[in-house]
Design a protein around this motif. Structure first.
Motif, PDB file in Angstrom:
ATOM      1  N   ARG A 185       1.229  -1.054   0.081  1.00  0.00           N
ATOM      2  CA  ARG A 185      -0.361   0.100   0.188  1.00  0.00           C
ATOM      3  C   ARG A 185       0.242   1.462   0.326  1.00  0.00           C
ATOM      4  N   GLY A 186       1.441   0.992   0.893  1.00  0.00           N
ATOM      5  CA  GLY A 186       2.553   1.982   0.633  1.00  0.00           C
ATOM      6  C   GLY A 186       3.891   2.284   1.452  1.00  0.00           C
ATOM      7  N   TYR A 187       4.278   1.176   1.045  1.00  0.00           N
ATOM      8  CA  TYR A 187       5.923   0.973   1.022  1.00  0.00           C
ATOM      9  C   TYR A 187       7.069   1.612   0.265  1.00  0.00           C
ATOM     10  N   HIS A 188       8.074   2.224   0.974  1.00  0.00           N
ATOM     11  CA  HIS A 188       9.226   2.538   0.031  1.00  0.00           C
ATOM     12  C   HIS A 188      10.335   2.916   0.146  1.00  0.00           C
ATOM     13  N   PRO A 189      11.124   2.241  -0.333  1.00  0.00           N
ATOM     14  CA  PRO A 189      12.972   1.282   0.222  1.00  0.00           C
ATOM     15  C   PRO A 189      13.544   3.091   0.742  1.00  0.00           C
ATOM     16  N   ARG A 190      12.877   4.244   0.688  1.00  0.00           N
ATOM     17  CA  ARG A 190      14.011   4.776   0.666  1.00  0.00           C
ATOM     18  C   ARG A 190      13.102   6.038   2.613  1.00  0.00           C
ATOM     19  N   SER A 191      11.960   5.492   2.502  1.00  0.00           N
ATOM     20  CA  SER A 191      11.489   6.037   3.558  1.00  0.00           C
ATOM     21  C   SER A 191      11.709   5.157   5.060  1.00  0.00           C
ATOM     22  N   VAL A 192      12.101   6.680   5.854  1.00  0.00           N
ATOM     23  CA  VAL A 192      12.491   6.016   7.425  1.00  0.00           C
ATOM     24  C   VAL A 192      11.338   4.611   8.069  1.00  0.00           C
ATOM     25  N   GLY A 193       9.731   5.412   7.431  1.00  0.00           N
ATOM     26  CA  GLY A 193       9.006   4.620   8.460  1.00  0.00           C
ATOM     27  C   GLY A 193       8.833   3.108   7.607  1.00  0.00           C
ATOM     28  N   SER A 194       9.173   3.182   6.434  1.00  0.00           N
ATOM     29  CA  SER A 194       9.154   1.622   6.093  1.00  0.00           C
ATOM     30  C   SER A 194      10.257   0.966   5.811  1.00  0.00           C
ATOM     31  N   THR A 195      11.646   1.591   5.949  1.00  0.00           N
ATOM     32  CA  THR A 195      12.550  -0.088   6.300  1.00  0.00           C
ATOM     33  C   THR A 195      13.767   0.393   7.493  1.00  0.00           C
ATOM     34  N   GLY A 196      13.776   1.654   8.455  1.00  0.00           N
ATOM     35  CA  GLY A 196      14.954   1.901   9.443  1.00  0.00           C
ATOM     36  C   GLY A 196      14.556   2.682  10.620  1.00  0.00           C
ATOM     37  N   ALA A 197      15.348   3.282  10.946  1.00  0.00           N
ATOM     38  CA  ALA A 197      15.386   3.625  12.253  1.00  0.00           C
ATOM     39  C   ALA A 197      15.407   4.925  11.962  1.00  0.00           C
ATOM     40  N   TRP A 198      15.760   6.119  13.512  1.00  0.00           N
ATOM     41  CA  TRP A 198      16.678   7.435  13.144  1.00  0.00           C
ATOM     42  C   TRP A 198      17.819   7.620  14.218  1.00  0.00           C
ATOM     43  N   THR A 199      18.490   8.446  13.928  1.00  0.00           N
ATOM     44  CA  THR A 199      19.634   8.161  14.866  1.00  0.00           C
ATOM     45  C   THR A 199      19.231   8.705  15.839  1.00  0.00           C
ATOM     46  N   THR A 200      20.812   8.241  16.900  1.00  0.00           N
ATOM     47  CA  THR A 200      20.004   7.756  18.150  1.00  0.00           C
ATOM     48  C   THR A 200      20.319   9.506  18.402  1.00  0.00           C
ATOM     49  N   THR A 201      20.631  10.628  18.041  1.00  0.00           N
ATOM     50  CA  THR A 201      20.948  11.735  18.496  1.00  0.00           C
ATOM     51  C   THR A 201      19.860  12.514  18.226  1.00  0.00           C
ATOM     52  N   THR A 202      18.438  11.997  17.075  1.00  0.00           N
ATOM     53  CA  THR A 202      17.726  13.060  16.525  1.00  0.00           C
ATOM     54  C   THR A 202      16.704  13.127  17.688  1.00  0.00           C
ATOM     55  N   PRO A 203      16.480  12.558  18.916  1.00  0.00           N
ATOM     56  CA  PRO A 203      15.341  13.024  19.727  1.00  0.00           C
ATOM     57  C   PRO A 203      15.589  14.220  20.737  1.00  0.00           C
ATOM     58  N   ILE A 204      16.862  14.249  20.634  1.00  0.00           N
ATOM     59  CA  ILE A 204      17.525  15.251  21.947  1.00  0.00           C
ATOM     60  C   ILE A 204      16.764  16.307  21.922  1.00  0.00           C
ATOM     61  N   ALA A 205      16.749  16.719  20.467  1.00  0.00           N
ATOM     62  CA  ALA A 205      16.332  18.425  19.878  1.00  0.00           C
ATOM     63  C   ALA A 205      14.858  18.804  20.048  1.00  0.00           C
ATOM     64  N   PHE A 206      14.173  17.316  19.904  1.00  0.00           N
ATOM     65  CA  PHE A 206      13.055  17.757  20.438  1.00  0.00           C
ATOM     66  C   PHE A 206      12.396  17.387  20.879  1.00  0.00           C
ATOM     67  N   ILE A 207      13.019  17.429  21.475  1.00  0.00           N
ATOM     68  CA  ILE A 207      12.268  17.348  23.173  1.00  0.00           C
ATOM     69  C   ILE A 207      12.481  17.628  23.536  1.00  0.00           C
ATOM     70  N   ASN A 208      14.096  19.052  23.641  1.00  0.00           N
ATOM     71  CA  ASN A 208      14.201  20.685  24.399  1.00  0.00           C
ATOM     72  C   ASN A 208      13.860  21.734  23.508  1.00  0.00           C
ATOM     73  N   MET A 209      13.667  21.762  22.717  1.00  0.00           N
ATOM     74  CA  MET A 209      13.460  23.008  21.719  1.00  0.00           C
ATOM     75  C   MET A 209      11.739  22.768  20.976  1.00  0.00           C
ATOM     76  N   PRO A 210      10.578  22.887  21.528  1.00  0.00           N
ATOM     77  CA  PRO A 210       9.213  22.860  21.397  1.00  0.00           C
ATOM     78  C   PRO A 210       9.191  23.965  19.494  1.00  0.00           C
ATOM     79  N   ILE A 211       8.247  23.338  19.523  1.00  0.00           N
ATOM     80  CA  ILE A 211       7.572  24.380  17.670  1.00  0.00           C
ATOM     81  C   ILE A 211       6.888  24.945  18.694  1.00  0.00           C
ATOM     82  N   LEU A 212       5.881  25.723  17.490  1.00  0.00           N
ATOM     83  CA  LEU A 212       4.758  26.257  17.870  1.00  0.00           C
ATOM     84  C   LEU A 212       4.034  27.287  19.330  1.00  0.00           C
ATOM     85  N   GLN A 213       6.065  27.402  19.932  1.00  0.00           N
ATOM     86  CA  GLN A 213       5.980  28.531  20.794  1.00  0.00           C
ATOM     87  C   GLN A 213       5.293  29.679  20.513  1.00  0.00           C
TER      88      GLN A 213
END
Length: 365
Positions: free
Chosen positions: A267-295
């Motif tokens: 239905r939606g698989y694509h080999p270049r999609s992180v959601g389809s094939t892999g995982a984010w880098t281990t450091t990706t969540p750090i900024a998201f936790i500490n730097m909220p958007i929509l402020q």
């Protein structure tokens, strides 16, 4: 309580996965004499490799453009056939972990059929766009990607640069609102099945993670940087973004099963999609936790349309963002009986393309 615990565990698994380790090798102290940054080569695919059918009503071509960080973004440009004069334009991004060959491309092509010049782009570090390390994300850089898309659209002869809007799906809905709040050249902003990725990474689903629980996540995330440094921060989590179809069971939350049904099947698989094939880098969540958007959401002045499914687990993101938006011209449109993933493609015939068309034609005039 059991469901909250499952959601907390799931949030950690999906977004906050990190690798525990010990005995990291200490860097040897030597004098630096030069910096040699290797070039990155990405061969853009020329054949049609989207998960949706190609329209005979629009012209399509691959394009590239840079953001202000020097990252080259790859995109699909869609233009109505036989278009006359300067047209309104829309930059489309999302969902988080998807590529332009999936959801954003479908939205872009469909809106091009309805008279807009549209641009579906891969975010920095993902898909066919450049940027190292791969499979990384940043709340600031991904917001910038939308403004860079506006830069590109405004440079086109066929585009009226006073009539440019943006549309973000899922996690890129939050980035679209953030970009429209900062970038006054964006004359209208729409979102579909929106997520605020900084909120969900910091607080979990339904804000089930409090400050103490969040603090307990940080040592693993930050200690993982020692190992990440040795690998140029390119190491990804041991936990994929989504489980395989075979791993689903009776305890799997429905919305996760819905994600798997899209990303992990034909239905939606694509080999270049992180959601389809892999995982984010281990450091990706750090900024998201500490730097909220929509402020600064209350400072948005552009017209806004927020679309969400009635039965979506994520509906509260759009409802809360809608309340926070400062625009006097805003609308929250709830699609009856639709789930979050129902708005990824038209398998359930739920995407309200007529609504998006009417909104952008009314506001980009």
């Amino acid at each position: 309580m059991k469901l909250n615990m499952q959601l907390k565990t799931l949030t950690t698994a999906l977004f906050l996965g990190s690798t525990l380790f010990s005995g990291a090798v200490m860097a040897e102290m030597t004098s630096a004499t030069a910096i040699d940054v290797p070039a990155q080569h990405i061969q853009l695919t020329q054949e049609w490799d989207k998960v949706f059918l190609k329209s005979d009503k629009v012209e399509h071509r691959k394009v590239t453009f840079k953001n202000r960080y020097g990252i080259t973004l790859a995109a699909d440009l869609y233009m109505p056939k036989n278009a006359q004069g300067k047209l309104p334009a829309i930059a489309v991004g999302g969902p988080f972990g998807a590529v332009k060959e999936q959801v954003s491309g479908l939205y872009a092509q469909t809106l091009a059929e309805r008279g807009f010049v549209t641009l579906a782009f891969d975010g920095s570090f993902t898909g066919e766009s450049s940027g190292l390390p791969r499979n990384s994300a940043s709340p600031e850089i991904n917001t910038e990607d939308f403004s860079a898309a506006v830069d590109f659209l405004g440079s086109l002869e066929k585009v009226d640069r006073e009539k440019i809007g943006v549309l973000g799906v899922c996690g890129w809905g939050g980035f679209a609102l953030n970009a429209a709040t900062a970038d006054t050249r964006i004359k209208a902003v729409a979102t579909s099945t929106m997520y605020d990725m900084t909120r969900v990474m910091a607080k979990g689903y339904n804000d089930s993670v409090d400050a103490d629980a969040r603090y307990k996540m940080k040592p693993d995330l930050n200690n993982a940087r020692w190992e990440a440094q040795e690998k140029d921060y390119a190491n990804t989590s041991d936990t994929p973004v989504l489980p395989e179809v075979s791993a689903l069971n009776a305890d799997t939350p429905k919305f996760v099963a819905d994600y798997v049904d899209f990303y992990k099947t034909k239905r939606g698989y694509h080999p270049r999609s992180v959601g389809s094939t892999g995982a984010w880098t281990t450091t990706t969540p750090i900024a998201f936790i500490n730097m909220p958007i929509l402020q600064r959401a209350d400072e948005l002045r552009a017209p806004a349309l927020l679309v969400h499914g009635e039965k979506a687990h994520s509906r509260y993101f759009s409802e809360d963002a809608f309340k926070a938006l400062g625009s006097k011209d805003k609308e929250l449109y709830i699609v009856p009986n639709a789930t979050h993933v129902d708005l990824y493609d038209n398998q359930a015939n739920k995407i309200p393309f007529d609504k998006f068309e009417q909104f952008f034609k009314a506001k980009l005039k």
